[in-house]
Design a protein around this motif. Structure first.
Motif, PDB file in Angstrom:
ATOM      1  N   ASN A 186       0.831  -1.205   0.000  1.00 24.81           N
ATOM      2  CA  ASN A 186       0.000   0.000   0.000  1.00 24.81           C
ATOM      3  C   ASN A 186       0.863   1.251   0.000  1.00 24.81           C
ATOM      4  OD1 ASN A 186      -2.364   1.598   0.151  1.00 24.81           O
ATOM      5  ND2 ASN A 186      -2.088   1.796   2.353  1.00 24.81           N
ATOM      6  N   TRP A 187       0.462   2.227  -0.838  1.00 29.07           N
ATOM      7  CA  TRP A 187       1.158   3.509  -0.895  1.00 29.07           C
ATOM      8  C   TRP A 187       0.587   4.454   0.154  1.00 29.07           C
ATOM      9  CZ3 TRP A 187       5.321   4.870  -3.850  1.00 29.07           C
ATOM     10  CH2 TRP A 187       5.691   3.986  -4.881  1.00 29.07           C
ATOM     11  N   ASP A 188       1.453   4.997   1.007  1.00 34.70           N
ATOM     12  CA  ASP A 188       1.046   5.985   2.000  1.00 34.70           C
ATOM     13  C   ASP A 188       2.059   7.111   2.059  1.00 34.70           C
ATOM     14  OD1 ASP A 188      -1.492   5.464   3.388  1.00 34.70           O
ATOM     15  OD2 ASP A 188      -0.580   3.536   3.911  1.00 34.70           O
ATOM     16  N   ILE A 189       1.707   8.173   2.791  1.00 33.38           N
ATOM     17  CA  ILE A 189       2.543   9.360   2.933  1.00 33.38           C
ATOM     18  C   ILE A 189       3.297   9.267   4.252  1.00 33.38           C
ATOM     19  CG2 ILE A 189       2.606  11.871   2.878  1.00 33.38           C
ATOM     20  CD1 ILE A 189       1.394  10.505   0.366  1.00 33.38           C
ATOM     21  N   TYR A 190       4.613   9.510   4.198  1.00 35.81           N
ATOM     22  CA  TYR A 190       5.466   9.423   5.386  1.00 35.81           C
ATOM     23  C   TYR A 190       6.294  10.696   5.525  1.00 35.81           C
ATOM     24  CZ  TYR A 190       4.329   4.444   5.269  1.00 35.81           C
ATOM     25  OH  TYR A 190       3.663   3.252   5.261  1.00 35.81           O
ATOM     26  N   ALA A 191       6.752  10.946   6.768  1.00 36.97           N
ATOM     27  CA  ALA A 191       7.550  12.145   7.032  1.00 36.97           C
ATOM     28  C   ALA A 191       8.602  11.857   8.105  1.00 36.97           C
ATOM     29  CB  ALA A 191       6.653  13.301   7.493  1.00 36.97           C
TER      30      ALA A 191
END
Length: 293
Positions: free
Chosen positions: A135-140
């Motif tokens: 799954n593609w998710d946003i990370y920081a």
């Protein structure tokens, strides 16, 4: 196959820096500890342009992002590919000297479109999308150069469908605005979060409709409004729209920037010192970009 290299271009006139721009060129790069190739070119009317390679000598480097810190230094982030994986890299330039390449922890694998912004404490934030467990998710993550320390990994999206195409923009005062394209059901929509320098706001859903919205960009004005631009297929062709977010909520109706039968997409946005919002986009013939056979 990627064939990218990262260069930084400095435009100087009468001894002063007048602007910064990235060039995504080929066949020039640099590894940690290797002298950086530098290219000088005279500009019409005086001044000069200096191009410095900041990428890795033996990797394919793509998709650069640049951010200015309050102390006047610069941070560059980019995607670096080697053989079987992507890694997100950053590099710092202060007082005309470049640091070694730093590798953002936990980015090795399938990553995309890293973005950089710097908070009021000169700490650089890096945001990217990454495929983890299918799954593609946003990370920081945040890097503190004074302490030489990374913050813990933060996951900024959690839906089981893909979240991609992030854009991060600083307000110049240590805060930042983040937008991205997230698939919900059969269609993709636009999402927003803001950074106050320490923590991220709750997620705001900017669009919600049975049509695909694509590739957002964001800029903030002097009042803290976030102006978010994107293209949409809501009219049966690609048009460009603008939405304002303030106080964690969408404000007012969506604004149609351009909506004709032509192809209008890949918009960017900026706000000038008079708080006027400027939008630029790509235009093409009707049905341009569609798979027609």
């Amino acid at each position: 196959m990627r064939r990218g290299m990262i260069l930084l271009v400095v435009l100087g006139a009468i001894g002063a820096i007048t602007g910064w721009q990235f060039l995504h060129l080929r066949n020039v790069s640099a590894a940690p500890g290797v002298a950086l190739p530098t290219v000088f070119q005279a500009l019409p009317g005086g001044g000069n342009m200096t191009a410095v390679a900041v990428g890795h000598e033996y990797r394919e480097d793509d998709l650069p992002s640049i951010a200015r810190a309050p102390d006047g230094s610069l941070w560059v982030a980019w995607l670096s590919f080697v053989g079987d994986r992507d890694d997100v890299a950053i590099r710092h330039c202060k007082d005309g000297k470049w640091s070694n390449i730093l590798w953002v922890p936990d980015t090795s694998g399938d990553s995309w479109l890293p973005q950089a912004a710097v908070d009021a404490s000169n700490r650089v934030w890096v945001v990217w999308s990454q495929q983890v467990k299918g799954n593609w998710d946003i990370y920081a993550r945040r890097f503190d150069p004074a302490r030489q320390e990374w913050s813990a990994l933060e996951r900024l999206s959690s839906d089981p469908l893909p979240d991609i195409n992030v854009r991060l923009a600083s307000d110049g005062k240590g805060k930042a605005a983040l937008v991205w394209q997230g698939f919900r059901g059969r269609n993709s929509n636009i999402f927003f979060r803001s950074l106050d320098g320490e923590k991220w706001s709750p997620e705001v859903r900017v669009t919600s409709r049975a049509a695909n919205d694509w590739e957002p960009a964001v800029a903030t004005d002097s009042k803290g409004n976030a102006w978010i631009v994107y293209d949409s297929y809501k009219n049966g062709n690609y048009d460009v729209f603008l939405t304002r977010v303030a106080g964690g909520q969408v404000q007012g109706p969506e604004i149609a920037v351009v909506a004709t039968p032509r192809f209008e997409a890949r918009a960017t946005v900026a706000v000038d010192t008079a708080d006027r919002v400027w939008v630029a986009w790509e235009a093409g013939r009707p049905n341009w970009g569609k798979d027609q056979g």
